[in-house]
Design an enzyme around this catalytic site. Structure first.
Site, PDB file in Angstrom:
ATOM      1  N   THR A 164       0.875  -1.180   0.000  1.00 21.02           N
ATOM      2  CA  THR A 164       0.000   0.000   0.000  1.00 21.02           C
ATOM      3  C   THR A 164       0.903   1.218   0.000  1.00 21.02           C
ATOM      4  OG1 THR A 164      -0.066   0.417   2.392  1.00 21.02           O
ATOM      5  CG2 THR A 164      -1.567  -1.284   1.547  1.00 21.02           C
ATOM      6  N   ASP A 165       0.314   2.413  -0.124  1.00 22.28           N
ATOM      7  CA  ASP A 165       1.131   3.632  -0.088  1.00 22.28           C
ATOM      8  C   ASP A 165       1.858   3.762   1.245  1.00 22.28           C
ATOM      9  OD1 ASP A 165       0.374   4.234  -2.622  1.00 22.28           O
ATOM     10  OD2 ASP A 165      -1.249   5.587  -2.022  1.00 22.28           O
ATOM     11  N   CYS A 166       1.191   3.373   2.339  1.00 18.89           N
ATOM     12  CA  CYS A 166       1.814   3.514   3.661  1.00 18.89           C
ATOM     13  C   CYS A 166       2.590   2.278   4.099  1.00 18.89           C
ATOM     14  CB  CYS A 166       0.772   3.929   4.695  1.00 18.89           C
ATOM     15  SG  CYS A 166      -0.759   3.006   4.589  1.00 18.89           S
ATOM     16  N   TYR A 167       2.275   1.115   3.509  1.00 21.57           N
ATOM     17  CA  TYR A 167       3.013  -0.124   3.809  1.00 21.57           C
ATOM     18  C   TYR A 167       3.468  -0.732   2.478  1.00 21.57           C
ATOM     19  CZ  TYR A 167       1.280   0.227   8.566  1.00 21.57           C
ATOM     20  OH  TYR A 167       1.005   0.657   9.832  1.00 21.57           O
ATOM     21  N   PRO A 168       4.509  -0.145   1.854  1.00 22.45           N
ATOM     22  CA  PRO A 168       4.841  -0.532   0.464  1.00 22.45           C
ATOM     23  C   PRO A 168       5.500  -1.901   0.303  1.00 22.45           C
ATOM     24  CG  PRO A 168       6.370   1.149   1.276  1.00 22.45           C
ATOM     25  CD  PRO A 168       5.342   0.977   2.343  1.00 22.45           C
TER      26      PRO A 168
END
Lengths: 134, 399
Positions: free
Chosen positions: B138-142
Site C-alpha cells: 500500500t502507499d503507507c506499507y509498500p
C-alpha cells in the site's frame, strides 16, 4: 543362534504358507511372539527364528525378495528421555508391557529387553520421545 | 469463620502462609478433621499438564523498513500458516495450524510432524524461526515480502492467549468398533482395547473448585512456567452439566480462557504435540492456587481421585456423531491404577495428561507462594454459575 524379527506381509502374501516353507527348507525353528492382520489386510508377524546364522540370513533374504518388509529386533526402539513428558499415552498400546509407569513417582519407563519393536508407541507418543534407532 | 484473600496475602508476605498441594490435602483430609484443616491451611495448589488444542499466541514482530502489512496477505512461521487478519505486524498462530503442504490424513493416519504447537514450543525454547510474509503493498506499507529469521527475544510482544484450556473434567475415550481409530485422545484399539483419559484428577484445577468460587476473571496462575491470568471463562463453558453428590461435574463443564507473557515461559511446560491421525496441538502446564476461604472450599480441594468421576465415551461412534450416549462412569483412582472396568471388561488405561508434571507444577506453585514470590488476586468478576441459565449450544446447520 536366535534372532527376532517383525515381518510385514503385503495383502498378496497373507494367505500363502511362506513361513512353513522357509522353515522346512532351511531347518529353522521358530517361535511366534505375536501375529495379526490389519484391517488393510496386511499381515504382521513377530517371531524368533532359530538356526544357523547362514540359514537365518538366507531365509530373511528370501522373504524380502517375496515382498515382505522386515525389521530386525535388537532394541530397535529407543526412548529419548528428555522428550518424554510421562503422560502414559503409550502404555496401554504396548503388547508386551515394555512400557510401564513407576507407581510412586508416575514416571514412564521403557524396557528395551521386552520390546518387540511393533512401533505402536511411536505413533502414540505426542512428543516423539520414542524413536526407531535404525 | 472464614479468611479473606487480603489476610492470606499478608501471611504470604510475612512468610507464614500454609500451602499444600491438592494431592497432599486429599491425603491429610482422610486422617484429620476438616474444620481444623480449613483453619490451618491457607492455600491449596493444583496443577495440570496436557494437550490443549485451543491454544495459541499473539506475536508482534516490529516494523520492517520499508513497512509491510500482513493483514490481507499471507504469513508463515517455519512454513506453518498464521493469521493474516490483523494490522501491520501482528499475527496469531494457533496450536493446530498445519503447513499447507503437509499430507495431513491423505495417507491415514497422518503423522502431523510439525505445526503451530511446535512453532510455539520452538519460540519458547529460544530457537530461530523462519518468518515469511507476502503482502500486496500500500502507499503507507509498500513492502511486499519479508523472509527472515526471528527469535522470541527479538519480538515486541508474544502473548499466549488460549480461548479454551483447563477443562474441568473430561471424557474417557474408548473404541467399540472393530478397527483401530486415531483420535485427539490418542490411539484407541478396537473392541475396548484401551481407555484413554486426559485429566490430572485430584490435582486438576477446576475439579478442586467445582463451582468456581475462587477462580474468576483476573485470577493469577502458573502458566507454562511463568505467571499468567484467567482472561475470561473459556469457550464451550457449560456449568449446568450433571454433578455428583460432592458437587463435582461428571463431564466437561467449565473451561478457562488464559493469558500470559510467552517470554516468561519455559520449554519444560510448553510443548508441541503431534497426535497421529488427528493433528498438532500444544501441551500446556497450568497451576492454579485455591485460597481456603472457608470449610466448603477446603472440602472440595480435598476430594480424592476415588471420588472424582469421568464419563466413558465411544469415540468410534458416539463422540463423532454427537449421540450424547455414555457407557458409564469411572473414577480417577481406577484410571490411574492402569486398569478400569468398563462394560464388565478390564480395560488398560492411558493418559494424555502427565500426572508427574502436574505434581511438579503444583509443587512449584507452592514454592513460589511460600517463598513470597506469588500473591493471590481478588476476582474482578465471577463466571456463570450452574443456575445462571448459561447454555452450551450445538451448531445450527442447514438453513
Amino acid at each position: 543362534m536366535e534372532r527376532k524379527f517383525v515381518i510385514h506381509f503385503p495383502k498378496t502374501l497373507v494367505d500363502k504358507p511362506i513361513m512353513s516353507d522357509l522353515v522346512k527348507r532351511y531347518s529353522l525353528d521358530f517361535n511366534i511372539l505375536k501375529a495379526y492382520v490389519t484391517p488393510e489386510e496386511e499381515g504382521t508377524l513377530v517371531l524368533a527364528l532359530q538356526g544357523t546364522e547362514e540359514n537365518v540370513d538366507t531365509a530373511v533374504k528370501d522373504l524380502k525378495e517375496m515382498g515382505a518388509r522386515i525389521q530386525s529386533i535388537s532394541s530397535d526402539i529407543r526412548m529419548v528421555r528428555e522428550l518424554c513428558t510421562d503422560c502414559t499415552a503409550c502404555i496401554p498400546l504396548c503388547p508386551v508391557d515394555a512400557l510401564y509407569r513407576d507407581k510412586e513417582d508416575f514416571s514412564v519407563h521403557f524396557d528395551a529387553e521386552k520390546c518387540i519393536a511393533c512401533g505402536l508407541c511411536i505413533k502414540a507418543c505426542p512428543t516423539k520421545a520414542l524413536v526407531f534407532t535404525i | 469463620m472464614g479468611k479473606t484473600i487480603a489476610e492470606i496475602n499478608k501471611k504470604i508476605k510475612e512468610g507464614r502462609a500454609v500451602v499444600v498441594t491438592a494431592e497432599e490435602i486429599a491425603g491429610l483430609a482422610k486422617k484429620q478433621d476438616v474444620k481444623k484443616l480449613a483453619a490451618e491451611i491457607d492455600i491449596v495448589t493444583t496443577g495440570t499438564f496436557g494437550p490443549m488444542c485451543s491454544s495459541g499466541v499473539f506475536l508482534n514482530f516490529g516494523h520492517s523498513n520499508p513497512r509491510i502489512k500482513i493483514g490481507g496477505g499471507k504469513i508463515y512461521l517455519n512454513g506453518v500458516p498464521a493469521y493474516a487478519g490483523l494490522a501491520a505486524v501482528d499475527t496469531y498462530i494457533g496450536a493446530a495450524a498445519t503447513p499447507e503442504n503437509d499430507p495431513r490424513n491423505s495417507e491415514h493416519p497422518g503423522s502431523f510432524k510439525y505445526g503451530g504447537g511446535h512453532v510455539i514450543e520452538d519460540l519458547v525454547a529460544g530457537r530461530e524461526i523462519m518468518l515469511e510474509i507476502n503482502a500486496y503493498g500500500t502507499d503507507c506499507y509498500p513492502k511486499r515480502g519479508v523472509s527472515t529469521r526471528i527469535r522470541l527475544k527479538d519480538l515486541n510482544e508474544a502473548i499466549l492467549f488460549n480461548p479454551r484450556n483447563c477443562y474441568q473434567n473430561y471424557n474417557v475415550a474408548v473404541n467399540l468398533s472393530k478397527k483401530t481409530i486415531y483420535t485427539y485422545m490418542g490411539i484407541l484399539k478396537p473392541e475396548l482395547g484401551n481407555a484413554n483419559y486426559c485429566s490430572a484428577g485430584q490435582l486438576s484445577p477446576l475439579l478442586k473448585d467445582p463451582y468456581l468460587r475462587t477462580i474468576g476473571l483476573g485470577t493469577k496462575i502458573f502458566l507454562g512456567g511463568g505467571t499468567g491470568y484467567v482472561a475470561w471463562w473459556g469457550t464451550q463453558f457449560n456449568p449446568s452439566v450433571k454433578r455428583t453428590k460432592n458437587g463435582v461435574p461428571a463431564a466437561g463443564a467449565a473451561t478457562l480462557a488464559l493469558i500470559g507473557d510467552l517470554k516468561q515461559m519455559k520449554p519444560e511446560y510448553i510443548k508441541g504435540a503431534s497426535l497421529t491421525g488427528y493433528g498438532t496441538s500444544l501441551i500446556v502446564g497450568i497451576g492454579i492456587p485455591i485460597p481456603v476461604l472457608n470449610e466448603d472450599i477446603l472440602r472440595w480441594t480435598a476430594i480424592p481421585d476415588e471420588e472424582l468421576y469421568a464419563p466413558v465415551v465411544d469415540y468410534s461412534n458416539d463422540y463423532p456423531n454427537c449421540t450424547g450416549k455414555t457407557l458409564g462412569e469411572v473414577n480417577y483412582g481406577q484410571l490411574k491404577s492402569g486398569k478400569a472396568e468398563i462394560l464388565k471388561k478390564e480395560v488398560p488405561t492411558g493418559s494424555l495428561s502427565s500426572y508427574k508434571k502436574a505434581r511438579e507444577i503444583a509443587d512449584t506453585l507452592k514454592k513460589w507462594i511460600t517463598g513470597g514470590d506469588f500473591q493471590l488476586t481478588e476476582n474482578v468478576m465471577n463466571f456463570p454459575e450452574p443456575d445462571s441459565g448459561y447454555k452450551f449450544r450445538a451448531m445450527k446447520e442447514g438453513r
